[in-house]
Write a protein that holds these residues in place. Sequence first.
Motif, PDB file in Angstrom:
ATOM      1  N   GLN A 190       0.871  -1.085   0.022  1.00 48.84           N
ATOM      2  CA  GLN A 190      -0.079   0.129   0.182  1.00 48.84           C
ATOM      3  C   GLN A 190       0.938   1.348   0.080  1.00 48.84           C
ATOM      4  N   ARG A 191       1.817   1.372   0.845  1.00 51.07           N
ATOM      5  CA  ARG A 191       2.889   2.377   1.081  1.00 51.07           C
ATOM      6  C   ARG A 191       3.414   2.732  -0.436  1.00 51.07           C
ATOM      7  N   LEU A 192       3.729   1.661  -1.313  1.00 51.25           N
ATOM      8  CA  LEU A 192       4.437   1.705  -2.566  1.00 51.25           C
ATOM      9  C   LEU A 192       3.301   2.419  -3.547  1.00 51.25           C
ATOM     10  N   ASP A 238      11.578   5.374  -4.152  1.00 54.68           N
ATOM     11  CA  ASP A 238      12.874   5.320  -5.231  1.00 54.68           C
ATOM     12  C   ASP A 238      13.239   3.801  -4.974  1.00 54.68           C
ATOM     13  N   GLU A 239      13.496   3.397  -3.780  1.00 52.44           N
ATOM     14  CA  GLU A 239      14.217   2.169  -3.255  1.00 52.44           C
ATOM     15  C   GLU A 239      13.506   1.508  -2.165  1.00 52.44           C
ATOM     16  N   VAL A 240      13.337   0.059  -2.320  1.00 50.99           N
ATOM     17  CA  VAL A 240      13.108  -0.542  -1.105  1.00 50.99           C
ATOM     18  C   VAL A 240      14.220  -1.346  -0.881  1.00 50.99           C
ATOM     19  N   ILE A 241      14.932  -1.149   0.177  1.00 47.24           N
ATOM     20  CA  ILE A 241      15.897  -2.024   0.906  1.00 47.24           C
ATOM     21  C   ILE A 241      15.387  -3.252   1.727  1.00 47.24           C
ATOM     22  N   ILE A 242      15.646  -4.349   1.260  1.00 43.59           N
ATOM     23  CA  ILE A 242      15.335  -5.719   2.074  1.00 43.59           C
ATOM     24  C   ILE A 242      16.399  -6.144   2.884  1.00 43.59           C
ATOM     25  N   ALA A 243      16.112  -5.653   4.207  1.00 38.63           N
ATOM     26  CA  ALA A 243      16.959  -5.962   5.451  1.00 38.63           C
ATOM     27  C   ALA A 243      16.567  -7.192   6.315  1.00 38.63           C
ATOM     28  N   PRO A 255       8.374  -5.975 -10.377  1.00 35.74           N
ATOM     29  CA  PRO A 255       7.371  -5.390 -11.632  1.00 35.74           C
ATOM     30  C   PRO A 255       6.768  -3.972 -11.460  1.00 35.74           C
ATOM     31  N   MET A 256       6.874  -3.626 -10.450  1.00 36.60           N
ATOM     32  CA  MET A 256       6.215  -1.942 -10.218  1.00 36.60           C
ATOM     33  C   MET A 256       7.144  -0.974 -10.629  1.00 36.60           C
ATOM     34  N   GLY A 257       8.587  -1.375 -10.957  1.00 35.31           N
ATOM     35  CA  GLY A 257       9.447  -0.396 -11.547  1.00 35.31           C
ATOM     36  C   GLY A 257      10.199   0.160 -10.234  1.00 35.31           C
ATOM     37  N   ILE A 258      10.116  -0.114  -9.182  1.00 36.33           N
ATOM     38  CA  ILE A 258      10.906   0.342  -8.031  1.00 36.33           C
ATOM     39  C   ILE A 258      12.182  -0.471  -7.775  1.00 36.33           C
ATOM     40  N   LEU A 307      24.649  -2.470   4.879  1.00 38.25           N
ATOM     41  CA  LEU A 307      23.749  -1.503   4.011  1.00 38.25           C
ATOM     42  C   LEU A 307      24.493  -1.034   2.906  1.00 38.25           C
ATOM     43  N   GLU A 308      25.769  -0.503   3.095  1.00 38.57           N
ATOM     44  CA  GLU A 308      26.501   0.145   1.719  1.00 38.57           C
ATOM     45  C   GLU A 308      26.856  -0.892   0.935  1.00 38.57           C
ATOM     46  N   GLY A 309      26.887  -2.271   1.120  1.00 39.26           N
ATOM     47  CA  GLY A 309      27.323  -2.948   0.309  1.00 39.26           C
ATOM     48  C   GLY A 309      25.891  -3.782  -0.371  1.00 39.26           C
ATOM     49  N   ARG A 310      24.828  -3.191  -0.299  1.00 41.53           N
ATOM     50  CA  ARG A 310      23.631  -3.960  -0.403  1.00 41.53           C
ATOM     51  C   ARG A 310      23.574  -3.964  -2.230  1.00 41.53           C
ATOM     52  N   VAL A 311      23.012  -4.936  -2.507  1.00 40.59           N
ATOM     53  CA  VAL A 311      22.915  -5.509  -3.901  1.00 40.59           C
ATOM     54  C   VAL A 311      21.677  -5.458  -4.515  1.00 40.59           C
ATOM     55  N   GLU A 312      21.523  -5.107  -5.676  1.00 37.17           N
ATOM     56  CA  GLU A 312      20.307  -5.126  -6.592  1.00 37.17           C
ATOM     57  C   GLU A 312      19.563  -6.573  -6.637  1.00 37.17           C
TER      58      GLU A 312
END
Length: 198
Positions: free
Chosen positions: A130-132, A137-142, A162-165, A192-197
């Motif tokens: 819903q928030r999306l 711009d980015e969702v960081i999955i931690a 698929p939402m293009g985020i 966090l800094e080394g996060r990957v796509e």
Amino acid sequence: MELYSGHINKLIEELAALPGIGSKSAQRLAFHLINMPEGKVKRLAQSILDAKENVRYCSRCYTLTDKEICPICANHNRNHRVIMVVENVRDLAAYEKTGKYDGVYHVLHGAISPMLGIGPSDIKLKELLQRLQEEVDEVIIATNSSLEGETTAMYISKLIKPMGIRVTRIASGVPVGGDLEYIDEVTLLRALEGRVEL
Ligand code: ZN
């Protein structure tokens, strides 16, 4: 044989039911409480009740807060277009303690675990989607690097991409199955800094 009176036994039993407190600690705490001045015991009991009555989930990120919106979500200096997804409030606190993350969070309150019968609808995933609908711009999955955490990360990424985020995952190097809470700040920042796509 009943070692102590019914009231003490009951107190020990209740304390021992708390996470991380074994029966020995429960006994020690119970005797400590009984020896405390009555006023202090009342304040402790009252603060537990107050917290229970007044603390609720933030209506945006689902962390625990006293207000409708938590201080992080209400802070205009934070980047509301970057959302870090964590499993629980303790993980949020661990990242917040680093003082280096200026985005916002989303607390799932769990992770997907087919083995334990915890499915996507049992965690705050619908609420994340819903928030999306807003500009993100980015969702960081931690989520943790446990099997459940990885399953959850994959599931979320498949939904969001698929939402293009932009979807990223914090770098591995965070010990497998490790609770984020117990990982030092340097390791968290590196992850966090080394996060990957994804
Ligand atoms: Zn919030």
